[in-house]
Scaffold this active site. Structure first.
Site, short mmCIF file in Angstrom:
data_model
loop_
_atom_site.label_atom_id
_atom_site.label_comp_id
_atom_site.label_asym_id
_atom_site.label_seq_id
_atom_site.Cartn_x
_atom_site.Cartn_y
_atom_site.Cartn_z
N ASP B 87 -4.31 93.97 -68.92
CA ASP B 87 -4.02 94.61 -67.64
C ASP B 87 -4.21 96.12 -67.81
O ASP B 87 -4.13 96.65 -68.91
CB ASP B 87 -2.59 94.26 -67.20
CG ASP B 87 -2.38 94.55 -65.72
OD1 ASP B 87 -3.33 95.01 -65.05
OD2 ASP B 87 -1.25 94.33 -65.23
N ASP B 122 -6.31 99.15 -60.50
CA ASP B 122 -6.15 98.85 -59.08
C ASP B 122 -4.88 99.51 -58.56
O ASP B 122 -4.01 99.89 -59.34
CB ASP B 122 -6.13 97.34 -58.83
CG ASP B 122 -4.93 96.66 -59.44
OD1 ASP B 122 -4.56 97.02 -60.59
OD2 ASP B 122 -4.34 95.78 -58.80
N ALA B 192 0.45 92.94 -56.37
CA ALA B 192 1.59 93.57 -55.71
C ALA B 192 2.46 92.60 -54.91
O ALA B 192 2.94 92.93 -53.83
CB ALA B 192 1.12 94.73 -54.83
N CYS B 275 18.10 71.09 -68.90
CA CYS B 275 16.71 71.09 -69.33
C CYS B 275 16.63 70.27 -70.62
O CYS B 275 17.60 70.18 -71.37
CB CYS B 275 16.27 72.53 -69.57
SG CYS B 275 14.71 72.70 -70.44
N CYS B 277 14.30 70.82 -73.04
CA CYS B 277 13.45 71.50 -74.03
C CYS B 277 14.14 71.55 -75.39
O CYS B 277 15.33 71.31 -75.51
CB CYS B 277 13.06 72.89 -73.54
SG CYS B 277 14.27 74.19 -73.87
N CYS B 280 17.32 73.64 -75.29
CA CYS B 280 18.44 73.14 -74.48
C CYS B 280 18.96 71.79 -74.96
O CYS B 280 20.10 71.43 -74.66
CB CYS B 280 18.02 73.05 -73.02
SG CYS B 280 17.58 74.66 -72.36
#
Lengths: 493, 493
Positions: B87, B122, B192, B275, B277, B280
């Site tokens: 970026d 930008d 944005a 969760c 995962c 978790c």
């Protein structure tokens, strides 16, 4: 023996005390086949099992298991030191028509092996059976429960008794059975719903749960026998079930079926594993499918997804947002959503048992108009003084109708779907302080019911109703024939 | 460079070719802060990152990073051999008002360090900015894109150019910007929108996505800058976004915020981790909260939940059920559900871009009446011959109205919400072969639109309409004034 900690809708977090320790509910008990351990019991505990369920009848009928169970007890047989529930062979009864054991013997056996939760020999009358069969079998179940209850009386460190509620698909028989069982038992399982679950007959399940609930004492735990699919768990908890067992994790794994709260997938045609569990985050669908340990790994996933769903349900109960979770989950299948509407139509028991909301309700669809807080809000309208002139508006009339000044009215109400009218000073209070969205037709109809109530209840008051365009058609329809109300819409402005 | 494999609604699974390999979309690119690696890059890859995004501006402005990046390239700097997007500092621009680098220099730097996807400088015009500012800044962005595009022309093994679509909250400016950028770039990020996401302004996001989409070529990938929350991903994919980046996983972890497709939790007040995962399923909320590695572990969870959501989205696209997933997910917040209705009202682009359904649509609420298959079905009614006498029924009249014999009619139609009338021979075909549920008022209104169309379009035909009770009120309302139709309800029977 069962202590309720937090309530939300008809769901609750509770603690059930057993001889081998506590079970926090809602809880899911994986079913262990004593002849075929797909996962080590230690692994199940790691994945989240606080308690297990196994089949006392299979152990009883298998000499080497029976001998060892009597010798060392069910906990050492399974290698599990937390609560173990034992089933009596009701499933075998439903499959084979009869089992070769008397109630007294199988109860005595469960006592002998040190089970924490005992199930007597109940008769699982299938759905849609003739009524007389359902009635007759229900009486047998009640007698067997009664016999078991007497056998347990006076035992030291007494195991809990699970007293199954039967009655096929007759809601009144379920309620009757539940009433007859009152005071006989510690846990009340709702039996013989598996064929309904398998056929997505969620409406019948909703009716059975709610009528069983009506017959039981509110502070006893309800077990929904055979419901281990994560898609149904939040629904069942929200309408009052506390305990679940899952044979599904293993049975589905055997058939290559992958459980998820969104439904069931066929692993053989999957490309992505839509889950974060330790299995799915380290395997592709192809790797899982081709693994030598496919069945075990898939069973682990199936358990992970069910236990994480239970944790989500518990956290939602703590937050007071369980019914919103249910509204999401019911979108997994249209029949589940239909069942939700059926369940919500049991307003008597819902209004009696559901606590006041602790969080703002979120609008999720037409069923949001059926929530108890909407009825409770509208009930408050009975006590409101409206004076001679009352204005009710969806948007403040200052910009659209400057000729209307709120000062000219004795009372002022804001109208919001689905709640109906409320005085501005309540705008920041529950339940109307929620995120306002335009809602749907059902929500507007419900809100207008509140207006109609006010208008009819105050015939000497002149009501001025200022409505956004999207309300006008429905308002004209609902207020037709009432002459003490004047509707202002955008066309007057 | 972008190949679309499967489409579902406006979502698609595609493959994007970059100098360092392919990215399968929809894809989520974790944002790496080159100054602070919260998780090792290798761990991110394990969790599911196929590509990363980092900030070229920060590297450019940090002497030791800049030197090393120029020396060994961005991939070795990060220790990542798959695609890296860079970026240009647009975020810093939005926070600090300006950045100290020219477009040409930051583009040249990104080329030098071997970035796979380059973003020119930008101008991220904030939401609700004055229109003239949005217009002016948009032109600067377009100029910078144009300059970058020329700089890339002719490079061997050319990096891809991401050409940001700006225009603040003016849908027409977004569309205009997208049109101006056509042919200049490989990926079109929508810029944005983070302030809108942070404020749950999903309606504006929906408008921006759809208008940006209208301006771009259908076969180019769209990136939704800054949208890494699992709650929004399925929505964004369903309306045509392909790429996402997540700084949220780390930023939220820092603030103790726990991401989930159901919304954001505050870890400090959680008791259960909802969760499956690896984090978790091995920690309680308390353990996670009190861990010395809390921030890293929470970041890992945040990534796991986002990547599993991406897999769920992909599997849903394969199944052809993406919009049903969106309907579930949008129930996480009423504003998201409102945004869904706004998005669905863009029927032109949806009907143009969405493929025919490959699976039966599931009814999920009033928004189900807005689906393209409903409009497509009703369009078929134009071509139907109805003869002199036509019967349309919701339930076969044999039991309720035995005096009506289907043989006496020239044409027979079944009426189902939300689709409308269809001949019985289509009953087993898509889309009407779905699970039938009673639906809601919106669904019935939509179905009756189809009836009204048939009745008006065939003024010489006499229509007999046999309706279940719940349809009668609405039918009378909709058919009011049409004299070639006769309604039979239960009261006639």
């Amino acid at each position: 023996m069962f202590e309720i900690k937090i309530k939300d809708f008809l769901g609750r977090i509770g603690v059930l005390d057993t001889p081998h320790g506590k079970i926090e509910t809602p809880a899911l008990l994986p079913v262990i086949n004593p002849n075929r351990l797909l996962l080590p019991v230690s692994r199940m505990k790691e994945i989240g099992a606080e308690a297990l369920i196994t089949n006392a009848y299979i152990i009883y009928r298998t000499p080497h298991l029976r001998e060892r169970a009597v010798d060392v007890g069910i906990h050492r047989l399974l290698g599990f030191d937390a609560p173990v529930m034992t089933d009596s062979g009701s499933y075998q009864l439903s499959v084979y028509g009869d089992i070769e054991v008397e109630n007294e013997d199988i109860v005595q056996f469960q006592i002998e092996v040190g089970s924490d939760i005992i199930v007597p020999k109940d008769i699982p009358t299938p759905p849609f059976s003739p009524r007389d069969r359902a009635e007759k079998e229900l009486m047998t179940t009640v007698r067997n429960v009664s016999e078991a209850w007497e056998m347990l009386a006076g035992l030291s460190n007494r195991p809990l008794l699970a007293s199954p509620i039967q009655g096929s698909t007759y809601p009144d028989l379920r309620e009757k059975c539940a009433r007859m069982l009152r005071g006989m038992g510690d846990i009340f399982p709702i039996g013989a719903v598996v064929p309904l679950l398998e056929n997505y007959r969620f409406k019948q399940i909703a009716e059975i749960i709610l009528h069983s609930k009506m017959g039981t004492s509110t502070c006893t735990p309800i077990h929904l026998f055979g419901a281990g699919h994560p898609m149904i768990l939040s629904f069942a908890v929200a309408f009052g079930c506390d305990l679940f067992d899952s044979a599904a994790y293993a049975l589905f794994a055997k058939e290559n079926r992958y459980l998820s709260p969104h439904g069931t997938y066929d692993l053989s045609s999957m490309e992505y594993l839509p889950c974060a569990c330790p299995i799915c985050s380290t395997h592709t669908a192809k790797e899982l499918r081709e693994s030598d340990e496919r069945e075990r790994l898939l069973a682990e996933h199936n358990l992970h997804t069910a236990f994480s769903e239970i944790r989500l349900i518990k956290e939602s109960i703590r937050e007071g947002t369980l019914i919103e979770l249910v509204q999401q989950r019911c979108r997994a299948h249209p029949r589940l959503l239909d069942a939700l509407k059926i369940a919500l139509s049991h307003t008597d028991i819902i209004d009696e048992l559901s606590p006041q909301r602790r969080s703002s309700p979120f609008y999720s669809g037409p069923e949001s108009a059926l929530m108890p807080e909407v009825r409770r809000h509208q009930k408050r309208l009975e006590r409101l003084e409206v004076g001679k002139n009352c204005i009710i508006f969806t948007t403040h009339p200052a910009s659209t109708h400057p000729e209307l000044s709120l000062k000219d009215f004795d009372s002022v109400f804001i109208l919001r779907a689905p709640f109906g009218p409320f005085p501005p000073e309540l705008a920041e209070t529950l339940p109307v302080n929620t995120v306002h969205v335009s809602g749907d037709l059902e929500a507007k109809h419900k809100a207008l019911e509140g207006v109609v109530y006010l208008v009819k209840n105050n015939p000497d008051t002149l009501f001025t109703l200022v409505l956004d365009r999207e309300w006008l058609d429905i308002a004209k329809q609902r207020l037709n024939g009432l002459d003490n109300v004047e509707v202002w819409g955008e066309e007057n402005g």
